[in-house]
Scaffold this motif. Structure first.
Motif, PDB file in Angstrom:
ATOM      1  N   ARG A 122     -24.052 -30.694 -56.749  1.00  0.00           N
ATOM      2  CA  ARG A 122     -24.137 -29.301 -56.312  1.00  0.00           C
ATOM      3  C   ARG A 122     -24.912 -29.254 -55.001  1.00  0.00           C
ATOM      4  NH1 ARG A 122     -22.573 -24.713 -57.987  1.00  0.00           N
ATOM      5  NH2 ARG A 122     -21.753 -25.658 -59.886  1.00  0.00           N
ATOM      6  N   ARG A 143     -22.336 -24.833 -54.396  1.00  0.00           N
ATOM      7  CA  ARG A 143     -20.993 -25.308 -54.716  1.00  0.00           C
ATOM      8  C   ARG A 143     -21.073 -26.751 -55.202  1.00  0.00           C
ATOM      9  NH1 ARG A 143     -15.870 -25.908 -50.557  1.00  0.00           N
ATOM     10  NH2 ARG A 143     -14.498 -27.000 -51.997  1.00  0.00           N
ATOM     11  N   VAL A 177     -22.054 -22.581 -47.659  1.00  0.00           N
ATOM     12  CA  VAL A 177     -21.977 -21.913 -48.950  1.00  0.00           C
ATOM     13  C   VAL A 177     -23.363 -21.892 -49.563  1.00  0.00           C
ATOM     14  CG1 VAL A 177     -19.578 -22.562 -49.349  1.00  0.00           C
ATOM     15  CG2 VAL A 177     -21.388 -24.090 -50.123  1.00  0.00           C
ATOM     16  N   GLU A 197     -22.565 -31.806 -46.164  1.00  0.00           N
ATOM     17  CA  GLU A 197     -23.565 -32.139 -47.181  1.00  0.00           C
ATOM     18  C   GLU A 197     -23.068 -33.252 -48.103  1.00  0.00           C
ATOM     19  OE1 GLU A 197     -26.564 -31.136 -47.116  1.00  0.00           O
ATOM     20  OE2 GLU A 197     -26.277 -29.677 -45.505  1.00  0.00           O
ATOM     21  N   ALA A 198     -21.761 -33.248 -48.417  1.00  0.00           N
ATOM     22  CA  ALA A 198     -21.213 -34.314 -49.260  1.00  0.00           C
ATOM     23  C   ALA A 198     -21.356 -35.671 -48.558  1.00  0.00           C
ATOM     24  CB  ALA A 198     -19.750 -34.035 -49.574  1.00  0.00           C
ATOM     25  N   VAL A 201     -12.065 -22.805 -48.060  1.00  0.00           N
ATOM     26  CA  VAL A 201     -13.129 -23.117 -47.110  1.00  0.00           C
ATOM     27  C   VAL A 201     -12.535 -22.955 -45.728  1.00  0.00           C
ATOM     28  CG1 VAL A 201     -14.784 -24.824 -46.337  1.00  0.00           C
ATOM     29  CG2 VAL A 201     -14.091 -24.783 -48.720  1.00  0.00           C
ATOM     30  N   LYS A 256     -25.855 -27.026 -51.130  1.00  0.00           N
ATOM     31  CA  LYS A 256     -26.029 -25.769 -50.424  1.00  0.00           C
ATOM     32  C   LYS A 256     -25.869 -26.062 -48.941  1.00  0.00           C
ATOM     33  CE  LYS A 256     -29.415 -22.126 -49.486  1.00  0.00           C
ATOM     34  NZ  LYS A 256     -30.796 -21.641 -49.761  1.00  0.00           N
ATOM     35  N   ARG A 302     -22.990 -26.580 -45.584  1.00  0.00           N
ATOM     36  CA  ARG A 302     -21.596 -26.894 -45.246  1.00  0.00           C
ATOM     37  C   ARG A 302     -21.085 -27.978 -46.187  1.00  0.00           C
ATOM     38  NH1 ARG A 302     -22.696 -28.261 -39.168  1.00  0.00           N
ATOM     39  NH2 ARG A 302     -24.693 -28.788 -40.118  1.00  0.00           N
ATOM     40  N   PRO A 303     -20.069 -27.695 -46.980  1.00  0.00           N
ATOM     41  CA  PRO A 303     -19.669 -28.593 -48.071  1.00  0.00           C
ATOM     42  C   PRO A 303     -19.395 -30.027 -47.645  1.00  0.00           C
ATOM     43  CG  PRO A 303     -18.574 -26.494 -48.305  1.00  0.00           C
ATOM     44  CD  PRO A 303     -19.263 -26.452 -46.983  1.00  0.00           C
ATOM     45  N   VAL A 363     -19.428 -30.293 -55.288  1.00  0.00           N
ATOM     46  CA  VAL A 363     -18.478 -31.054 -54.484  1.00  0.00           C
ATOM     47  C   VAL A 363     -18.360 -32.473 -55.030  1.00  0.00           C
ATOM     48  CG1 VAL A 363     -18.895 -29.727 -52.368  1.00  0.00           C
ATOM     49  CG2 VAL A 363     -20.275 -31.763 -52.842  1.00  0.00           C
ATOM     50  N   ALA A 401     -14.208 -32.244 -50.495  1.00  0.00           N
ATOM     51  CA  ALA A 401     -15.166 -31.174 -50.206  1.00  0.00           C
ATOM     52  C   ALA A 401     -14.532 -30.010 -49.457  1.00  0.00           C
ATOM     53  CB  ALA A 401     -16.341 -31.726 -49.399  1.00  0.00           C
ATOM     54  N   THR A 402     -13.454 -30.272 -48.708  1.00  0.00           N
ATOM     55  CA  THR A 402     -12.806 -29.223 -47.921  1.00  0.00           C
ATOM     56  C   THR A 402     -11.539 -28.671 -48.545  1.00  0.00           C
ATOM     57  OG1 THR A 402     -11.551 -30.882 -46.675  1.00  0.00           O
ATOM     58  CG2 THR A 402     -13.659 -30.186 -45.746  1.00  0.00           C
TER      59      THR A 402
END
Length: 373
Positions: free
Chosen positions: A166, A139, A136, A174-175, A125, A168, A170-171, A141, A239-240
């Protein structure tokens, strides 16, 4: 001057030379010379394929010479390329670091094909130009939650439990949106971050900065507050794929405290066994529909690598299957797995736990419900 003008021998030589010269007719000898040269070059008995091979060798030598010149020119150009500083995730993703593939001419080398200012080892990432994480399309996370430490009297009353979602976009962002929303499909899990509003997540050479529009104002017991801050650290780093320290700001300004404990300095990742639950169930997830027989997987750190489990019918409230299971190693967070015997259609509760060696109590219980179709 001739000292013997009347010498008979000299006179005879002059007459002979004149006579020979008079016999020669001037002509263009170029064509005759070329013909003689061709006759000399024509090898006796040489096959046509030998001539073709000779021509091919000459052509190949010319091509190699041309390629060498071009390759030297390219190399000179690449010498001016400077790789940018490695991103904070280089040491980690360098899982990432497995992307290099051997190349052969005429395939361009990685240095020739990558954009100027980029590292040859790309993180999973990578930051955008402004340092924000690239979005993404899809994904999974990890998102961490707080759950009660069942049967454990010493230490914090809550510990970290992990779920997968799951997303959609920025990981990390969003997490954290999920973590602060408090929306988890397991009612045993909670989040003291509920109500906080995330503004951005950025990566720099110094670590990860999470900026909030609004931070939680709740005050917790110091031990529980530590687990709550680690909930943020574990979720962002998961997540990163970056294990760098996490700094929290509010509207761009450093924050003095979180949940009643000092938080001005960047927070590092605590040891897993200090903050994570001793037993958790990865699969099945809570409230999912599954086929029978059901395979159960998870992670646990238990005494002598021994844990126990049971399955209870929601309809009859009776135990329909139970047994022991083993982790890969004792006293360390390592995987376990077991299979439940075939079950009829219906809803069930699954419990995985440890029996205390001291007094036989049930401790560190994690539970899920599932439906057999």
């Amino acid at each position: 001057m001739n000292d013997h003008p009347n010498d008979p021998f000299d006179e005879l030589m002059r007459r002979s030379l004149h006579a020979e010269a008079d016999r020669i007719e001037p002509a263009d000898g170029l064509h005759e010379i070329q013909a003689r040269v061709r006759d000399q070059r024509k090898p006796a008995g040489r096959k046509p394929w030998m001539l073709t091979a000779g021509a091919a060798i000459v052509g190949t030598a010319a091509a190699i010479g041309a390629f060498t010149v071009l390759d030297d020119s390219n190399q000179a150009g690449n010498d001016t390329e400077v790789a940018g500083p490695g991103s904070p995730s280089s040491s980690v993703s360098a899982s990432a670091s497995t992307d290099h593939q051997p190349t052969t001419a005429p395939t361009p080398s990685p240095a020739a094909t990558r954009k100027p200012g980029t590292s040859p080892t790309e993180p999973k990432v990578e930051p955008t130009e402004r340092g924000r994480l690239e979005p993404v399309t899809s994904r999974a996370v990890p998102v961490y939650w707080l759950g009660k430490a069942v049967g454990i009297e010493a230490g914090p009353s809550v510990r970290l439990y992990r779920t997968w979602s799951r997303i959609k976009g920025r990981p990390a962002y969003e997490a954290l949106q999920l973590m602060t929303s408090g929306k988890t499909n397991d009612p045993d899990y909670t989040s003291p971050w509920t109500g906080a509003k995330v503004s951005s997540v950025t990566l720099t050479k110094d670590g990860i900065t999470v900026d909030f529009k609004q931070l939680p104002r709740e005050t917790l017991d110091p031990e529980d507050a530590h687990i709550a801050t680690q909930q943020l650290v574990y979720t962002v780093q998961g997540a990163t794929d970056v294990t760098a320290p996490v700094k929290v700001t509010e509207r761009g300004q450093p924050t003095d405290q979180l949940f009643g404990v000092a938080a001005r300095q960047p927070m590092s990742r605590a040891q897993a066994q200090d903050v994570q639950a001793y037993i958790w169930i990865d699969s099945p997830e809570n409230n999912v529909v599954v086929d029978s027989p059901v395979k159960v997987t998870g992670i646990a750190a238990v005494n002598e690598a021994q844990l126990n489990w049971r399955v209870i019918s929601e309809q009859t409230q009776k135990v329909v299957d139970e047994g022991p299971a083993r982790t890969r190693e004792a006293f360390k967070l390592t995987p376990y797995a077991f299979v439940v015997r075939p079950l009829p259609a219906g809803k069930y509760a699954l419990e995985v736990f440890e029996i205390s060696a001291a007094d036989g109590r049930q401790t560190s219980t994690d539970s899920k419900t599932f439906v057999v179709k």
